[in-house]
Design a protein around this motif. Structure first.
Motif, PDB file in Angstrom:
ATOM      1  N   CYS A  54     -30.459 -44.077 -33.450  1.00 52.43           N
ATOM      2  CA  CYS A  54     -31.404 -43.630 -32.414  1.00 52.43           C
ATOM      3  C   CYS A  54     -32.767 -43.282 -33.013  1.00 52.43           C
ATOM      4  O   CYS A  54     -33.819 -43.633 -32.472  1.00 52.43           O
ATOM      5  N   CYS A  57     -35.872 -45.560 -33.749  1.00 51.48           N
ATOM      6  CA  CYS A  57     -36.880 -45.841 -32.718  1.00 51.48           C
ATOM      7  C   CYS A  57     -37.546 -44.567 -32.198  1.00 51.48           C
ATOM      8  O   CYS A  57     -38.742 -44.539 -31.953  1.00 51.48           O
ATOM      9  N   HIS A  58     -36.733 -43.540 -32.011  1.00 53.98           N
ATOM     10  CA  HIS A  58     -37.260 -42.335 -31.344  1.00 53.98           C
ATOM     11  C   HIS A  58     -37.885 -41.373 -32.349  1.00 53.98           C
ATOM     12  O   HIS A  58     -37.485 -40.217 -32.450  1.00 53.98           O
ATOM     13  N   ASP A  59     -38.886 -41.857 -33.095  1.00 57.38           N
ATOM     14  CA  ASP A  59     -39.578 -40.950 -34.008  1.00 57.38           C
ATOM     15  C   ASP A  59     -40.695 -40.222 -33.252  1.00 57.38           C
ATOM     16  O   ASP A  59     -40.852 -40.379 -32.047  1.00 57.38           O
ATOM     17  N   SER A  62     -43.041 -42.194 -30.929  1.00 55.75           N
ATOM     18  CA  SER A  62     -42.482 -43.013 -29.857  1.00 55.75           C
ATOM     19  C   SER A  62     -42.755 -42.377 -28.499  1.00 55.75           C
ATOM     20  O   SER A  62     -43.237 -41.247 -28.397  1.00 55.75           O
ATOM     21  N   PHE A  64     -40.533 -41.441 -26.440  1.00 51.41           N
ATOM     22  CA  PHE A  64     -39.572 -40.345 -26.266  1.00 51.41           C
ATOM     23  C   PHE A  64     -39.213 -39.756 -27.633  1.00 51.41           C
ATOM     24  O   PHE A  64     -38.146 -40.041 -28.176  1.00 51.41           O
ATOM     25  N   PRO A  65     -40.106 -38.937 -28.194  1.00 44.28           N
ATOM     26  CA  PRO A  65     -39.807 -38.339 -29.508  1.00 44.28           C
ATOM     27  C   PRO A  65     -38.677 -37.322 -29.394  1.00 44.28           C
ATOM     28  O   PRO A  65     -38.527 -36.655 -28.367  1.00 44.28           O
ATOM     29  N   VAL A  66     -37.892 -37.218 -30.438  1.00 43.38           N
ATOM     30  CA  VAL A  66     -36.694 -36.369 -30.350  1.00 43.38           C
ATOM     31  C   VAL A  66     -36.602 -35.328 -31.462  1.00 43.38           C
ATOM     32  O   VAL A  66     -35.705 -34.495 -31.447  1.00 43.38           O
ATOM     33  N   CYS A  89     -26.373 -37.671 -31.198  1.00 43.93           N
ATOM     34  CA  CYS A  89     -27.106 -37.991 -29.958  1.00 43.93           C
ATOM     35  C   CYS A  89     -26.151 -38.439 -28.850  1.00 43.93           C
ATOM     36  O   CYS A  89     -26.332 -38.146 -27.666  1.00 43.93           O
ATOM     37  N   ASN A 127     -29.537 -40.636 -19.420  1.00 46.05           N
ATOM     38  CA  ASN A 127     -30.680 -39.754 -19.626  1.00 46.05           C
ATOM     39  C   ASN A 127     -30.664 -38.626 -18.586  1.00 46.05           C
ATOM     40  O   ASN A 127     -29.853 -38.617 -17.665  1.00 46.05           O
ATOM     41  N   HIS A 174     -34.985 -31.105 -25.947  1.00 45.44           N
ATOM     42  CA  HIS A 174     -35.689 -31.620 -27.128  1.00 45.44           C
ATOM     43  C   HIS A 174     -36.979 -30.839 -27.370  1.00 45.44           C
ATOM     44  O   HIS A 174     -38.033 -31.426 -27.605  1.00 45.44           O
TER      45      HIS A 174
END
Lengths: 338, 683
Positions: A54, A57-59, A62, A64-66, A89, A127, A174
């Motif tokens: 996950c 991509c979700h840095d 992005s 949707f940062p996490v 996740c 989501n 988050h």
């Protein structure tokens, strides 16, 4: 003039916005989340590398940062109850690869973690929040998998549950500091829906909620209690006494409405009258007091004249003398004057 | 013996995975678990342009002196879920807060919190001074007055203000999986003063009442949580102590009888509350059962206050050492069942009871330290409320949901005009949700309250007009109608509309509150103009009307009064991020305007009282400029203006009223700003 200007701004924006109304697709949302999603790997498939899949991509750059989740309790790997000590996740977002039976859309379009052609929208994973592709019940079921603790005993059947409020409508997972759990920001979360109460707290007399010195949850249990108004204590008065213990008594000479229900005279969210009163004395007192003599007099504006100012109207009115309106412990306090 | 070893903790070392799942490659190598010390510290200075007690009512900014901006949020993460969190907020202000948390998550957690809250009520002027904490005395050369106009002494100004300091200590222990135990202790000191009134028959003086309270609370709880069954048992205790139980004051007026030159007000007496409670819930298929039961007791220590300080009056007996007590019982049971995908049913029963166990006796009493009155009986009030309700939810289609219900509330009271009243309510709610475009809701509630045998309480003298019906006891028809609509124009624009009307009609009340109506509407508009610019505006208007009737000659109603309050609220919020997200701008503006009208219709004609009004406008501009990943500069500018008009208090000087020595009052009228600049370092 200022009011008119603001109103004009607001009302002028509305038709512009309505003009741009476009009908979004009315897709059905699932009401239930199959238990199989959480308990069986025979029908579902997790990613091979867990969270690493996950995060690639979700840095932080992005859409949707996490990363802020690592600063929260959900990512404390020393606590076996947390997502990151288990399915990471996918503990909350469900298995990430193909073959996910409860994600019909993913089945049709492919895996969330699979390749997509340029320009194509990536199939969604489970989501949360207002823009979720899952029903409120399905979202909340996922949260309750772990949070069916004592704080949520009365969630089922509560006003927020029956009103289809999703956990993620109020909570942000988050984020380092969830605004709903921080006293100074909590009121903004509640005011997103409770707009009448937002206006109440701007009134002249109020509890210090808009100053961040008090939170809505000081009085209300948003996950519901069994009490009227989802209050944190059994009754309105018990809730008020938790900060105003001096009014708890029981007094020797009680003032009946004060002993019964503080809100008979006070508006706890705010009032344009002092001390959160529903209206001023002597008017508020005369709703219940009509004894012969001064309690039932018809005071008129004549009582405001410079030559004949009336103590029945000015200053604290009735409470100029009957000051012990919450009750008295004085042996001679029957008239609330001692 | 180490702290940890004295407890048996839950085994948190074995996370659960679905059977057969290979997690050998779940290395979480990209995960950024914090380790060691991290945090943010903000330091700066703020300068108010002016001072106002009302502006500083709650925010600690009642003075125009510069103040230090000091906020901090620090955390430390160690091995085995060890954590420390320290949060400091507004250290440079009187409203400072500090919280320290530590523990091993999943095993135990401890926290300590300090919180100070100030409440500035007004400025006052008084001839009185405290000789000790419970005695208000007049200047030594004070000459007793017949009216306040005879007063020629200089008055002292006094700030009416309270300060509340709280210390909270909390502990959470998890002795085994499924079990949690809590201990919460709160110690609160509230000091300061407030205004009160002390009368000698028809003369009165506003007094400064000392506030010197200590409140201690303790809560102990244990919870047991399984997948389908959760339970909690708890004890809650609260002990209130007032270090001043009585306030003596000198009569500034000529005594109307010999000896009536000193009075005493009873101040809140020491009291306690204790509650034992149990809550449980069980999931039985698609049916949820939950219930709670709480039993408790309120008690107040005996008072040692004498019936009068007037030495000319023979001491009265049986008037001291009266302790009071009330038992409470609160219970609730609810069943909530999802019958099928279309239909859900909920039913519940709630009972709240306060049984006052204070003994009722007939006492001789002294009216304002002047006259011995006919004996009166104290009336300990008991209350019992039983509420039953049933609710059905029917999903007509995936877009339409219909809810309806019936509530039956029975109230019993002792020693009051009505022993039993029953209120029945029918309600319905329709929700129409058009996917992601609109959400429309309409709700109506119709209630009818019937009270049996309204009859005057003979103990209360002088007697009430028999045509009066107290509004909380009277027969009442209530109608509540509510409409709301949320439009999701697109992913960037939402509009929310709401309207609510609550009408109460007291059809059998010839005297007292006869009718009331509360209407409000609101509009919210929110727009994400760009990914970095968000706009939100709102309007809310509320009108509160009530009608009351009275009889100035203790007969049929012959005066009628109408109150009408109108409150308008407007607000706007803009969030804007620019320069590659380096600058974050937040603008928050709101206004709140209220007008209160009072009209009386009496035999001399119809007359309007002056209007009450308040006009509040507030603008806050925050600018956060990111110098680097770890440093930023914050600028905050607040402008606020408030003007209030209150005909009951404005221009009220101590000698305005002949027979009331008031403490004076000035309605707030300010416009001021606060500018603050601070530097923030994140590490």
């Amino acid at each position: 003039m200022r009011h008119v200007t603001l109103s004009l701004i607001v009302f002028s924006l509305i038709p512009i916005s309505l003009f741009s109304l476009n009908a979004l697709s009315a897709e059905e949302k699932r009401v239930e989340l199959p238990a199989a999603a959480m308990q069986s790997v025979s029908e579902i498939e997790y990613t091979r590398k867990g969270a690493d899949t996950c995060i690639k991509c979700h840095d932080q750059d992005s859409e949707f940062p996490v990363f802020d989740i690592f600063k929260t309790k959900h990512a404390n790997i020393g606590d076996s109850r947390t997502p990151f000590s288990g399915l990471q996740c996918e503990a909350c977002h469900g298995p990430g690869v193909k073959g996910i039976k409860f994600m019909e859309e993913a089945l049709e379009a492919g895996s969330h973690v699979g390749r997509v052609k340029p320009g194509e929208k990536r199939p969604p994973i489970m989501n949360f929040g207002p823009k979720s592709n899952e029903s409120v019940e399905a979202q909340n079921t996922m949260c309750l998998e772990c949070h069916s603790d004592d704080k949520h005993i009365q969630w089922q059947g509560s006003p927020h549950q029956l009103g289809e409020v999703a956990c993620a409508d109020c909570h942000r997972v988050h984020t380092e500091h969830d605004p709903a759990l921080t006293k100074s920001t909590q009121n903004q979360v509640c005011f997103n829906c409770h707009k009448k109460e937002r206006a109440d707290f701007f009134k002249y007399s109020n509890h210090p909620v808009r100053f961040g010195e008090m939170g809505c949850s000081d009085c209300h249990s948003s996950h519901s209690s069994n009490n009227s108004g989802s209050l944190v204590h059994a009754t309105i008065n018990d809730t008020c006494y938790s900060c105003h213990a001096e009014k708890r008594g029981p007094f020797i000479w009680e003032h009946a409405p004060a002993a019964e229900d503080c809100s008979l005279c006070h508006k706890p969210h705010g009032s344009s009258h002092p001390a959160l009163l529903t209206k001023r004395a002597p008017m508020i007192c005369r709703d219940c007091h009509s004894q012969d003599g001064h309690p039932s007099l018809s005071d008129t504006p004549d009582g405001l004249s410079n030559s004949n100012p009336s103590a029945m109207l000015l200053g604290n009115s009735c409470t100029n003398c009957h000051s012990q309106v919450h009750g008295s412990n004085h042996p001679s306090g029957v008239k609330m004057m001692r | 013996m180490s702290f940890q070893s004295s407890f048996v903790f839950a085994d948190t070392s074995a996370p659960r995975f679905p059977e057969g799942l290979d997690v050998s490659k779940w290395q979480c190598k990209y995960c950024v678990f914090p380790k060691g010390l991290e945090g943010e510290i903000e330091l700066g200075v703020g300068i108010p342009s002016d001072s106002s007690y009302k502006f500083g009512e709650y925010n600690g900014l009642e003075e125009d002196d510069p103040y230090a901006v000091f906020n901090a949020s620090l955390s430390y993460r160690g091995d085995n879920a060890l954590f420390y969190n320290l949060t400091i907020q507004d250290l440079g202000l009187e409203t400072r807060e500090l919280t320290l948390e530590t523990g091993k998550q999943g095993k135990y957690e401890l926290s300590f919190a300090y919180d100070k809250l100030t409440h500035h009520l007004s400025d006052a002027a008084t001839p009185f001074a405290f000789s000790d904490s419970s005695h208000l005395v007049l200047p030594t050369d004070w000459t007793a007055i017949a009216t306040t106009q005879e007063m020629d002494e200089e008055l002292s100004s006094v700030e009416i203000k309270t300060e509340r300091e709280q210390i909270k200590v909390s502990a959470l222990f998890i002795p085994a999986r499924s079990w949690e135990t809590y201990l919460n202790v709160k110690h609160e000191i509230k000091e300061g003063n407030k205004l009160t009134g002390g009368a000698f028959y028809f003369n009165s003086a506003q007094l400064i009442e000392p506030i010197d309270y200590v409140t201690d609370e303790i809560e102990l709880a244990a919870t047991y949580t399984l997948k389908k069954w959760q339970s909690r048992i708890a004890y809650y205790g609260s002990k209130f102590t007032n270090n001043t139980n009585g306030l003596n004051w000198q009569n500034p007026f000529h005594p109307i009888v010999d000896g009536a030159d000193m009075g005493q007000l009873a101040l809140p007496q020491d009291n306690q509350a204790h509650h034992f409670s149990a809550v449980t819930g069980y999931q039985w298929g698609k049916t949820r059962l939950d219930g709670s039961l709480s039993v408790g007791q309120l008690s107040q220590d005996a008072t040692d206050i004498a019936a009068t300080l007037n030495s000319e009056i023979d001491p009265l007996t049986n008037t001291a050492n009266i302790s009071t007590k009330a038992n409470t019982l609160n219970g609730h049971f609810r069943v909530n069942s999802v019958i099928n995908r279309k239909f859900q049913l909920k039913a519940s029963y709630r009972q709240n009871e306060r049984k006052n166990k204070t003994e009722s006796h007939t006492y001789a009493w002294v009216s304002s330290d002047s006259f011995v009155n006919a004996p009166r009986r104290n009336l300990p009030y008991s209350f019992k409320t039983q509420l039953s309700d049933i609710e059905g939810i029917y999903r007509v289609t995936s877009k339409i949901k219909l809810r309806g219900g019936y509530n039956h509330e029975e109230k019993q009271r002792s020693n009051q005009e009505v022993e039993k009243s029953v209120e029945q309510s029918y309600w319905a709610k329709l929700r129409f949700r058009l996917s992601n475009i609109a959400d429309l809701q309409v709700k109506t509630v119709q209630s009818e309250r019937d009270s049996e045998n309204y009859s005057i309480v003979s103990d209360i003298t002088p007697e009430q007009n028999p045509l009066l019906r107290k509004y909380n006891l009277a027969d009442r028809d209530r109608s509540l109608n509510k409409v709301s609509a949320n439009f999701f124009i697109n992913e960037r624009i939402t509009i929310d509309l709401s309207y609510q009307d609550i009408e109460n009609e007291y059809s059998n009340s010839l005297i007292g509150l006869t009718e009331s109506d509360e209407q409000s509407y609101g509009i919210d508009f929110s727009m994400l103009v760009t990914d970095s610019l968000h706009l939100h505006t709102y309007v809310n208007q509320e009108t509160i009307e009530s009608d009351q009737a009275g009889s100035h000659d203790f007969s049929l109603p012959n005066w009628f009064l109408t109150n009408e309050d109108t409150i308008d609220t407007y607000g706007a919020n803009i969030e804007y991020r620019f320069w590659d997200e380096k600058v974050k701008l937040n603008l928050n503006y709101y206004e709140s305007h209220s007008v209160g009208k009072t009209l009386i219709d009496v035999y001399t004609g119809t007359e309007n009282f002056p209007e009450f009004s308040t006009d509040l406008s507030s603008l806050t501009l925050s600018l956060d400029y990111k110098l680097s990943d770890s440093m930023s500069v914050k600028l905050k500018y607040l402008y606020e203006e408030l003007e209030a008009e209150d005909w009951t208090r404005d221009n009220l000087t101590p000698d305005t009223l002949n027979n009331v020595l008031s403490a004076g009052y000035v309605s707030p009228d300010y416009d001021l700003s606060v500018t603050a600049i601070s530097f923030s370092y994140r590490f």
